[in-house]
Structure formats: C-alpha cells, structure tokens
Design a protein around this motif. Structure first.
Motif, short mmCIF file in Angstrom:
data_model
loop_
_atom_site.label_atom_id
_atom_site.label_comp_id
_atom_site.label_asym_id
_atom_site.label_seq_id
_atom_site.Cartn_x
_atom_site.Cartn_y
_atom_site.Cartn_z
N ALA A 1 0.79 -1.23 0.00
CA ALA A 1 0.00 0.00 0.00
C ALA A 1 0.83 1.27 0.00
CB ALA A 1 -0.93 0.00 1.21
N GLY A 2 2.12 1.19 0.28
CA GLY A 2 2.96 2.37 0.24
C GLY A 2 3.37 2.87 1.61
N VAL A 3 4.25 3.84 1.58
CA VAL A 3 4.84 4.39 2.80
C VAL A 3 3.82 5.10 3.69
CG1 VAL A 3 6.53 6.05 3.67
CG2 VAL A 3 7.15 4.52 1.82
N PRO A 4 2.89 5.91 3.16
CA PRO A 4 1.97 6.62 4.06
C PRO A 4 1.12 5.69 4.92
CG PRO A 4 1.89 7.61 1.88
CD PRO A 4 2.71 6.36 1.76
N SER A 5 0.62 4.61 4.34
CA SER A 5 -0.20 3.70 5.14
C SER A 5 0.64 2.96 6.17
CB SER A 5 -0.94 2.71 4.24
OG SER A 5 -0.02 1.95 3.50
#
Length: 152
Positions: free
Chosen positions: A73-77
């Motif tokens: 899902a990526g770094v922010p999540s």
C-alpha cells in the motif's frame, strides 16, 4: 468549459479522499491483525539479541505487517500503522495491561527500538517497491554513453 474544470477538480478531490480512507483502513486492519498475532504468539518475552540489549519484543509481530503494508500500500499507510501501533501496544501489551500508565525506561526503550526498526523496515519495503516498479518497466536502460567511460 468552467463546469468541466469544476467536475475535474471534484473528481480528483474525491479520488484523493478515497485514497486517504483506503490508506487509513488498511493501516487499521494490519494493526489489528498484528495485535491479534502478538496476543496469540505471546512474543512479549525477550529473546535473542534484543534480550542482550534489554528490550522486550512487544512490537515483534507488527514489523512484518509494516513491511508487507509498505510493500503493498505504500509508505503513508505503513507510517500511519506504525503510529497507531505505539499506543495500541502501550495500552494492550505493556504491563499493566489495558490501561495507560507512565512508561518505565525499559518500555520507553522498546518504543524507541520499534520506531527505529519501523523506519528501517518501511524504508526497505519502499526500496523493494521501487525496484519492483523498475523491473516491471523493463529494468535499467543502457544509455548511449556513460560518465565512467569519458573519452577524454
């Protein structure tokens, strides 16, 4: 023409809002699953090199979840899940259980160690994600000339 611009902006705003909610929802799901695994596996006991350093492994079940979450899902999540994990573990897994109490120095060290490991794990997952994207595009392209082979 103006209504097309307004509709286009509204569509992008709705898309961004949906991405934020998906990120938050995914982070909460991973934190919940990791909390369940932490409770089931009883990884609160110290072992290995962390025991030598004096840290208890309250956060051990959360690190693989952060890696997978950052990869998918990526770094922010993953960052949001890491932020949610700290108060969750403090409340549910650090004695006295199911209440917020002042942290002992050992518990504060465990939180600091988790924050360090979370940054490293999320960074590694982001590098893996970038590498997978690069390989998916066909890998590195060979440029015509290389700076290392300067013809001077």
């Amino acid at each position: 023409m103006q209504s097309d611009l307004v509709n286009g902006r509204q569509g992008k705003a709705d898309e961004a809002c949906g991405a934020v909610w998906r990120t938050a929802g995914t982070a909460m799901v991973v934190a919940g699953i990791s909390a369940r695994a932490n409770r089931r596996c009883d990884v609160g006991r110290a072992s290995g090199i962390c025991a030598t350093l004096g840290a208890k492994l309250y956060f051990a079940a959360f690190l693989p979840g952060l890696f997978v979450l950052a990869l998918v899902a990526g770094v922010p999540s993953a960052a949001l899940a890491a932020l949610v994990t700290v108060p969750l573990v403090w409340w549910a897994f650090m004695p006295p259980f199911f209440e917020f109490n002042s942290l002992t120095s050992a518990n504060a060290d465990s939180i600091n160690l988790f924050c360090l490991l979370a940054v490293l794990v999320i960074g590694l997952a982001d590098l893996c994600r970038a590498t997978m994207a690069m390989v998916g595009r066909g890998g590195l392209k060979h440029p015509g000339e290389s700076a290392a082979l300067n013809p001077q």
